[in-house]
Design an enzyme around this catalytic site. Structure first.
Site, PDB file in Angstrom:
ATOM      1  N   CYS A   1       0.983  -1.184  -0.135  1.00  0.00           N
ATOM      2  CA  CYS A   1       0.175   0.083   0.056  1.00  0.00           C
ATOM      3  C   CYS A   1       0.756   1.358  -0.111  1.00  0.00           C
ATOM      4  O   CYS A   1       0.556   2.445  -0.488  1.00  0.00           O
ATOM      5  CB  CYS A   1      -1.089  -0.030   1.280  1.00  0.00           C
ATOM      6  SG  CYS A   1      -0.167   0.005   2.788  1.00  0.00           S
TER       7      CYS A   1
ATOM      8  N   HIS B   1      -1.512   1.497   7.303  1.00  0.00           N
ATOM      9  CA  HIS B   1      -2.090   1.321   5.922  1.00  0.00           C
ATOM     10  C   HIS B   1      -1.762   2.710   5.249  1.00  0.00           C
ATOM     11  O   HIS B   1      -1.807   3.866   6.033  1.00  0.00           O
ATOM     12  CB  HIS B   1      -3.431   1.004   6.067  1.00  0.00           C
ATOM     13  CG  HIS B   1      -4.039   0.629   4.478  1.00  0.00           C
ATOM     14  ND1 HIS B   1      -3.762  -0.297   3.777  1.00  0.00           N
ATOM     15  CD2 HIS B   1      -5.311   1.167   4.021  1.00  0.00           C
ATOM     16  CE1 HIS B   1      -4.182  -0.043   2.472  1.00  0.00           C
ATOM     17  NE2 HIS B   1      -5.007   0.550   2.615  1.00  0.00           N
TER      18      HIS B   1
END
Length: 356
Positions: free
Chosen positions: A32, A301
């Site tokens: 990510c 994330h």
């Protein structure tokens, strides 16, 4: 993504920009950090244009590197028949891991470290290619030197897009002599404070510091250590200004890094006033934000917010959706230390509105 893709097309309807493509990226376990930065770079117009031009003019037989893999990925997106969907940046990620051991593990990676590494690596490749072109031209290696004097280093399109110049000024308080040293930058890393703004962070970055006691400055004119005033100024602002907010701070008492969830307001339009020498009226427009989601530096994330044709989009790996412009402010950070909101702006991308 079929449903999400059709949702996005439905939301934009007739306003879907002609020739534009909105594609999510597949996540290969922990990529990510890479996906969010690549989306921001794809929607950085001058960078995308140069990369696609490189792809179309580059000799396809040359050896694979990060630049060829990225150019191939951007070309793949821009030439898709569908307007929306998902692409797997597998070749690029494989190349990245092959080249740099740091990105091989499945641990949480830092998006800013990746951006820094990528831009420097692309720049190195372009410089080497320019040098090779010079050496294989009719004049041979002589192009690199003229009368024994080295010519200026090659200015690549990575430099032209992202590079600015900082001036480090030191004024001796005894003789008033100013010593200035220039240094280039591809992004600015700013210390942050609770309930502050990008403007105040930039002002702190450029504030005057007095050097005294053990930190005295050696003045060449006085030939001795003297008290001095030191300050940093932006001598030449870049076309694309990348600002990294230092959200991860080493806390000595804890013996580890901690994430600072501080609320730092970043405007959609940014003026560089007191921080630059000759470009006081320079204005920038925000077009992308890489967001860190999570409470700590070693897990979490990354997602990105991108402005494209006056619409704001939210990219979360494979998923792409439209968001209101007003939603951008929900990523400023938290005004209290313990908050349920852990989505904080981490890397900001601004484009200059003026031409220089």
């Amino acid at each position: 993504m079929g449903v999400a893709g059709s949702k996005l097309e439905k939301a934009l309807g007739e306003q879907f920009p002609e020739g534009e493509r909105y594609f999510g990226f597949e996540n290969f376990g922990n990529t990510c950090y890479c996906n969010s930065v690549l989306q921001a770079l794809y929607f950085c117009a001058p960078f995308r244009e140069q990369l696609l031009e490189y792809y179309s003019t580059n000799n396809k037989s040359c050896e694979e590197n990060l630049l060829t893999c990225l150019a191939d990925l951007f070309s793949q997106i821009s030439s898709q028949k569908k307007k929306t969907g998902v692409i797997a940046p597998k070749r690029f990620v494989q190349r990245l891991k092959k080249q740099n051991v740091l990105f091989r593990s499945y641990m949480h990676q830092d998006a800013h470290e990746f951006l820094n590494y990528l831009l420097n690596e692309l720049d190195d490749i372009l410089e080497k290619e320019a040098k090779t072109d010079n050496e294989t031209s009719s004049n041979g290696p002589k192009l690199l030197q003229e009368n024994g004097v080295h010519k200026e280093p090659t200015v690549t399109w990575v430099h032209k897009t992202f590079q600015g110049i900082l001036t480090n000024e030191t004024r001796c308080l005894r003789c008033e002599t100013v010593t200035a040293r220039d240094e280039t930058f591809l992004d600015l890393s700013l210390d942050i404070e609770q309930n502050s703004s990008i403007t105040s962070c930039l002002n702190n970055f450029c504030s005057t510091e007095t050097l005294h006691s053990e930190d005295k400055f050696f003045c060449d004119k006085c030939c001795s250590l003297q008290e001095a005033q030191k300050r940093m100024k932006i001598k030449k602002p870049p076309h694309i200004l990348v600002i990294h907010l230092k959200r991860f701070k080493y806390i000595e008492q804890l013996g580890r890094y901690k994430k600072l969830s501080y609320r730092v307001v970043f405007p959609l339009e940014l003026k560089l006033d007191n921080t630059v020498e000759e470009y006081a009226d320079i204005e920038y427009s925000l077009f992308a934000v890489v967001v860190h989601v999570g409470t700590g530096p070693n897990h979490g994330h990354y997602v990105s917010l991108v402005k494209s044709h006056n619409h704001w989009l939210f990219f979360d790996d494979e998923n792409v959706e439209m968001i209101e412009e007003s939603a951008v402010q929900t990523f400023f950070g938290s005004s209290q230390e313990y908050s349920s909101n852990t989505d904080h702006g981490y890397i900001l991308f601004y484009e200059s509105l003026g031409t220089r």
